[in-house]
Design an enzyme around this catalytic site. Structure first.
Site, PDB file in Angstrom:
ATOM      1  N   PHE A 114     -25.297  22.505 -11.647  1.00 26.95           N
ATOM      2  CA  PHE A 114     -24.120  22.129 -12.452  1.00 26.95           C
ATOM      3  C   PHE A 114     -24.098  20.633 -12.770  1.00 26.95           C
ATOM      4  O   PHE A 114     -23.402  20.204 -13.689  1.00 26.95           O
ATOM      5  CB  PHE A 114     -22.829  22.560 -11.746  1.00 26.95           C
ATOM      6  CG  PHE A 114     -22.153  21.481 -10.944  1.00 26.95           C
ATOM      7  CD1 PHE A 114     -22.571  21.166  -9.671  1.00 26.95           C
ATOM      8  CD2 PHE A 114     -21.097  20.756 -11.492  1.00 26.95           C
ATOM      9  CE1 PHE A 114     -21.957  20.162  -8.946  1.00 26.95           C
ATOM     10  CE2 PHE A 114     -20.470  19.760 -10.775  1.00 26.95           C
ATOM     11  CZ  PHE A 114     -20.908  19.456  -9.491  1.00 26.95           C
ATOM     12  N   LYS A 115     -24.880  19.844 -12.018  1.00 20.68           N
ATOM     13  CA  LYS A 115     -24.877  18.399 -12.280  1.00 20.68           C
ATOM     14  C   LYS A 115     -25.322  18.067 -13.701  1.00 20.68           C
ATOM     15  O   LYS A 115     -24.966  17.021 -14.232  1.00 20.68           O
ATOM     16  CB  LYS A 115     -25.717  17.688 -11.234  1.00 20.68           C
ATOM     17  CG  LYS A 115     -25.082  17.865  -9.854  1.00 20.68           C
ATOM     18  CD  LYS A 115     -25.554  16.913  -8.825  1.00 20.68           C
ATOM     19  CE  LYS A 115     -24.666  16.934  -7.592  1.00 20.68           C
ATOM     20  NZ  LYS A 115     -24.532  18.293  -6.974  1.00 20.68           N
ATOM     21  N   ASP A 116     -26.064  18.978 -14.326  1.00 20.30           N
ATOM     22  CA  ASP A 116     -26.446  18.760 -15.726  1.00 20.30           C
ATOM     23  C   ASP A 116     -25.225  18.653 -16.643  1.00 20.30           C
ATOM     24  O   ASP A 116     -25.276  17.954 -17.654  1.00 20.30           O
ATOM     25  CB  ASP A 116     -27.293  19.934 -16.237  1.00 20.30           C
ATOM     26  CG  ASP A 116     -28.689  19.950 -15.624  1.00 20.30           C
ATOM     27  OD1 ASP A 116     -29.220  18.880 -15.305  1.00 20.30           O
ATOM     28  OD2 ASP A 116     -29.236  21.065 -15.478  1.00 20.30           O
ATOM     29  N   LEU A 119     -24.460  15.123 -16.142  1.00 28.72           N
ATOM     30  CA  LEU A 119     -25.562  14.167 -16.290  1.00 28.72           C
ATOM     31  C   LEU A 119     -26.309  14.310 -17.615  1.00 28.72           C
ATOM     32  O   LEU A 119     -27.240  13.563 -17.883  1.00 28.72           O
ATOM     33  CB  LEU A 119     -26.510  14.249 -15.094  1.00 28.72           C
ATOM     34  CG  LEU A 119     -25.990  13.411 -13.906  1.00 28.72           C
ATOM     35  CD1 LEU A 119     -26.716  13.747 -12.622  1.00 28.72           C
ATOM     36  CD2 LEU A 119     -26.077  11.913 -14.193  1.00 28.72           C
TER      37      LEU A 119
END
Ligand SMILES: *Cc1c(COP(=O)(O)O)cnc(C)c1O
Length: 514
Positions: A114-116, A119
């Site tokens: 989920f960091k995408d 980011l």
């Protein structure tokens, strides 16, 4: 005048703009930036978002926040951030397990975590912000981002900053301390502005080294004088990483309404597998802005410091051991974004927040006042899941719904089912299972977290193991970015020691090459 940002500890007397908050990351004195004004959306406005492409939903919400980047630039940045690098046109589609249980899949981006979602945005904000600040005469240098990572963040940051103008990205990870998939994700990274180093030692050695580099003023002066560069970080204390996460909670509600799963205006509950408290805080902001969310359910693994805090009002790590679990991205003792939440729930009492943070530093423990605790408990429910329950949940959910959860989402699923009431439930799914194939295998085969894998399974590469599991579950889908790793050339092979001298030499060498 655009919206300004306050400092949670009240040391910065002058509030800063969005672009300044993004570039600075942390306020002077160690506090975090929060927006002075929160926009609110009507129910009609929220529901109408579902008709637009995701990039436009994001752009619209950023404009509501009144950030000091021109509207056309925001539009262009978001088209870029939420484009073909996601393998679903929906960007974060919702899969409904049953009428009342909905999984929001936040892992369709390039690194399958989920960091995408954040980011892919932050680097574009960062690059646009430096450009604007240079134009406005408020900045006369550029940045090198330096990240110490235990796995997920490093790759998502590399992918986000890769080939972004005017910023370079260096990542350090513990040699031998990440999974085969995570190692290959980083070692094969493309992009002329990217570098990766393996560091001898564990994650703590790696992180302490990077922190020492950040606080070396002589080194900062040299980097600035010789290369016109300053160091910055990309971790989740940056407001530019939080804001993109607010979007998917508002948008998720809108989609549930359009799907017919929720009547417009009826409340839902949201459950988030929580580590640094960034993701669940974003859900709180979405609620504050008018999204009909009733309960926010905070799910922890064995490192249950947040659950204990929500239950008691005391955040205590003085006698707490750090435990490695099958959900490593939630293995955390100091949950940095809780500071923003406490600022908001204490009635923006910066003095109280500064005192709690000082207590945390000095006594490794703080206790909030009764009124703040009452507000915390009004807003949040919490629970934790141990390793064996997490792995068992992966199998239970697969057997019941033919849907495979990663260990982080399994923790959330378990806690959500213990805490839920009658409201429809939206669970934030934070990673695709193939990022954590070994523990997913353990779950599906009834092994315990500490059990060794059978020899023939242990001999497989991460990609091979994923294909084996995909065959077993009869669903061939594996995110491309994970499935192609065995075929990509290894680009970074440097192994360094964790001394500050070595790390600084590496950063300088990188600066000379850019
Ligand atoms: C980072 C991460 C989390 C924790 O998110 P926070 O915003 O730090 O609470 C949960 N799951 C996965 C897969 C992650 O990568």
């Amino acid at each position: 005048m655009s919206n300004l940002y306050l400092d949670t500890r009240g040391y910065c007397t002058e509030p800063v703009s969005f672009t300044e908050a993004v570039v600075k990351g942390l306020a002077d004195g160690g506090g975090l930036f929060v927006p002075q004004n929160l926009p609110s959306l009507t129910l009609e406005e929220i529901v109408a978002l579902a008709d637009k492409p995701y990039a436009q939903r994001a752009a619209e919400i950023y404009k509501r926040f009144d950030i000091d980047i021109p509207d056309e630039t925001i539009d262009a940045l978001m088209d870029d951030a939420y484009g073909a690098q996601f393998d679903s046109e929906d960007i974060c589609p919702i899969t409904s397990l049953d009428e009342n249980t909905h999984i929001m899949e936040l892992w369709h981006g390039p690194t399958a975590a989920f960091k995408d979602m954040a980011l892919q945005c932050l680097p574009r904000f960062f690059s646009a912000s430096t450009k604007l600040l240079i134009e406005r005469g408020k900045l006369d240098h550029q940045f090198m981002i330096l990240v110490a990572t235990s796995g997920d963040t490093g790759k998502a940051a590399l992918e986000g900053f890769c080939d972004v103008d005017g910023v370079s990205i260096g990542v350090m990870y513990p040699d031998g301390g990440v999974s085969d998939i995570q190692y290959k994700q980083m070692a094969t990274q493309r992009g002329k502005n990217a570098r990766v180093w393996a560091v001898k030692g564990n994650f703590d050695d790696c992180q302490s080294g990077v922190k020492a580099v950040f606080s070396d003023e002589k080194f900062a002066a040299k980097l600035l004088a010789d290369h016109k560069l300053a160091l910055s970080s990309a971790n989740s204390i940056n407001w530019g990483r939080l804001l993109p996460q607010v979007v998917y909670y508002i948008s998720g509600y809108a989609k549930l309404v359009v799907k017919g799963a929720v009547k417009a205006g009826d409340p839902i509950d949201v459950c988030v597998p929580t580590g640094n408290f960034g993701n669940i805080l974003a859900a709180w902001y979405a609620k504050q802005m008018g999204t009909p969310i009733e309960n926010l359910i905070c799910a922890s693994n064995t490192n249950r410091v947040l659950t204990d805090f929500i239950e008691t009002g005391t955040y205590d790590i003085s006698d707490r051991e750090f435990v490695l679990t099958p959900s490593p991205s939630m293995d955390i003792l100091i949950s940095s974004n809780l500071e923003r939440q406490l600022f908001e729930l204490s009635g923006r009492n910066a003095q109280a927040v500064a005192q709690w943070q000082a207590d945390l530093k000095d006594k490794r423990c703080f206790t909030v006042d009764a009124e703040t605790l009452a507000r915390v408990q009004e807003t949040f429910k919490a629970g934790s899941t141990d390793d064996e329950a997490c792995l068992a949940t992966i199998k239970e959910v697969f057997d019941q719904f033919n849907y495979l959860l990663d260990p982080h989402t399994a923790v959330a699923y378990r806690v959500a089912n213990e805490q839920r009431g009658a409201n429809p439930l939206l669970i934030a799914s934070t990673a695709h299972w193939a990022k954590f194939g070994e523990n997913v295998y353990r779950g599906l085969h009834g092994l315990a977290a500490k059990d060794a894998l059978p020899e023939d399974i242990a001999a497989l590469s991460g990609c091979e193991l994923n294909r084996f599991i995909a065959k077993e579950i009869n669903n061939p889908y594996i995110p491309k970015g994970l499935d192609e790793l065995d075929e990509l050339p290894i680009r970074f092979t440097e192994v360094i020691d964790s001394s500050i001298e070595t790390m600084e030499e590496c950063a300088l060498d990188f600066a000379r090459a850019i």
